[in-house]
Design a protein around this motif. Sequence first.
Motif, PDB file in Angstrom:
ATOM      1  N   HIS A  17       0.654  -1.135   0.035  1.00  0.00           N
ATOM      2  CA  HIS A  17       0.024   0.008   0.305  1.00  0.00           C
ATOM      3  C   HIS A  17       1.057   1.420   0.133  1.00  0.00           C
ATOM      4  CE1 HIS A  17       0.530   0.534   4.173  1.00  0.00           C
ATOM      5  NE2 HIS A  17       0.477  -0.407   4.666  1.00  0.00           N
ATOM      6  N   ASP A 236      -4.376   7.874   6.489  1.00  0.00           N
ATOM      7  CA  ASP A 236      -5.526   7.879   5.345  1.00  0.00           C
ATOM      8  C   ASP A 236      -5.910   9.417   5.872  1.00  0.00           C
ATOM      9  OD1 ASP A 236      -7.490   7.571   7.235  1.00  0.00           O
ATOM     10  OD2 ASP A 236      -8.000   5.656   6.506  1.00  0.00           O
ATOM     11  N   LEU A 242      -2.823   2.604   7.829  1.00  0.00           N
ATOM     12  CA  LEU A 242      -2.674   1.998   6.973  1.00  0.00           C
ATOM     13  C   LEU A 242      -2.410   0.257   6.921  1.00  0.00           C
ATOM     14  CD1 LEU A 242      -1.258   4.445   4.242  1.00  0.00           C
ATOM     15  CD2 LEU A 242      -3.658   4.333   4.891  1.00  0.00           C
ATOM     16  N   SER A 248      -5.780  -1.325   2.021  1.00  0.00           N
ATOM     17  CA  SER A 248      -6.269  -0.032   2.064  1.00  0.00           C
ATOM     18  C   SER A 248      -5.287   0.846   1.275  1.00  0.00           C
ATOM     19  CB  SER A 248      -6.240   0.823   3.438  1.00  0.00           C
ATOM     20  OG  SER A 248      -5.183   0.447   4.060  1.00  0.00           O
ATOM     21  N   LEU A 249      -5.569   1.628   0.152  1.00  0.00           N
ATOM     22  CA  LEU A 249      -4.853   2.440  -0.929  1.00  0.00           C
ATOM     23  C   LEU A 249      -3.804   1.353  -1.410  1.00  0.00           C
ATOM     24  CD1 LEU A 249      -4.924   5.708   1.382  1.00  0.00           C
ATOM     25  CD2 LEU A 249      -6.093   5.226  -0.818  1.00  0.00           C
ATOM     26  N   ARG A 301      -0.862  12.995   6.160  1.00  0.00           N
ATOM     27  CA  ARG A 301      -2.180  12.655   5.583  1.00  0.00           C
ATOM     28  C   ARG A 301      -2.222  12.180   4.257  1.00  0.00           C
ATOM     29  NH1 ARG A 301      -7.383  13.623   8.954  1.00  0.00           N
ATOM     30  NH2 ARG A 301      -6.464  13.940  11.181  1.00  0.00           N
ATOM     31  N   ASP A 303      -4.402  11.705   1.082  1.00  0.00           N
ATOM     32  CA  ASP A 303      -5.420  12.161   0.496  1.00  0.00           C
ATOM     33  C   ASP A 303      -5.530  11.929  -0.956  1.00  0.00           C
ATOM     34  OD1 ASP A 303      -7.747  13.522  -0.099  1.00  0.00           O
ATOM     35  OD2 ASP A 303      -7.437  15.141   0.846  1.00  0.00           O
TER      36      ASP A 303
END
Length: 447
Positions: A17, A236, A242, A248-249, A301, A303
């Motif tokens: 990620h 995140d 994460l 996630s991502l 963060r 984004d």
Amino acid sequence: MMSVRVRFAPSPTGRLHVGNIYVALNNWLFARQRGGSFLLRLDDTDIERSTAEFAAGIEADLAWLGLAWDLFARQSQRLASYDSAAARLKQSGRLYPCYETAEELALKRKVQLSQGKPPVYDRAALKLTDSDRARLEAAGITPHWRFRLEGRRVEWHDHVRGAEHIDTSSQSDPVLIRADGTYLYTLPSVVDDIELGVSHVIRGNDHVTNTATQIQIFEALGAKAPEFAHLPLLVDAAGEGLSKRLGSLSIADLRAQGLEPMALNAYLAHIGTGDPVLPVRHLDELVAGHDLAKFGKSSPRFDPVELLHLNARLLHLLPFAEAQAHLASLGLGSVDAALWDVARSNVEKVEEVAEWYRICRGTIPPQVTDPAFAGAAADVLPPEPWDEGTWKSWTDAVKAATGRKGKDLFMPLRLALTGLDHGPELKLLLPLIGRDKALRRLRGESA
């Protein structure tokens, strides 16, 4: 001058990620800036959860981002080195056998906490005699092995955090070998860093508390510890951590969403540094400005909305020659340089060029809101060849013929010609649409 070698050491137990790539990228940039080497090491000693599919995914993700490695290693192929190091530590008395069960250790911690004491291992195993150990093993109890800390203050200079220290007298002796004989992360990592010549360990700050222990293991094995840098962990947009196992991502998902690898590289290289996040076309452009000292201690963060905006800004700068391969991979090989140069300023992802290809080269349904006005505009449509000046000369003629101006003039023409109320400048689009399609669309025909 020190020969620089860094390592990125993911475990193939899930897809990478953005938090993983944040660490990998900073290692890669650090090495490239100093003429050093970048080692990809797969920490695959977790046999139950490591898979060949995840290992291949890690390599694919790094290759897509352009983070080429100079050396490659797998921990699963280096077990003999760990066994040798463990034997040396056992012989020197730094690695000692412990026989408590998980339940017994949990009870000890509970009692210590109830007494207001820190839950530190009491080293009861060191008090066992040879006959005690023989009796326990005869009863079928296989020991786990702990590393005996020196119980002193360990100091180091961190390339991100500055002067750091940890007093190991407040820590439990860490388990390095499980009862089933498998190794935890700590010992293999140290052995690899020694034998593979790692000079700098750049990783997340969740490893800060491990550093003092690892420095003592380096020293117990007769080696000088590498230099350390602990990056703040990414979170995140909601401030949550994460996890690669949650997906996630993940890099695979971001790639599937049509994002450019250099948009992700540029974003991850800049967030948390105080530098402006700017579109960058090549990794070499990130190397010169890389500086670990720019990172603070607070968690940056990540984004996805900001990343998408950066992706759009990158595409606005991307020459057709560099976009061509991506266009072809999306089945848009028919897009030419002229169309790309016009469309790129109005897309966030390369795949969105398909809409402008359809508008300029394909067929769209009629969007005529005022047939009389559109007919008058069609009557004064100039002959080809067309260029960027055609739009102004034509709209001047339409204005003279109808008396319309401003939005009342331009919006009905944009809708009729493109089917949309937004897009690139019509002076650029009109020559790509061509007279035949423009005339038929103004007459309310699909064209």
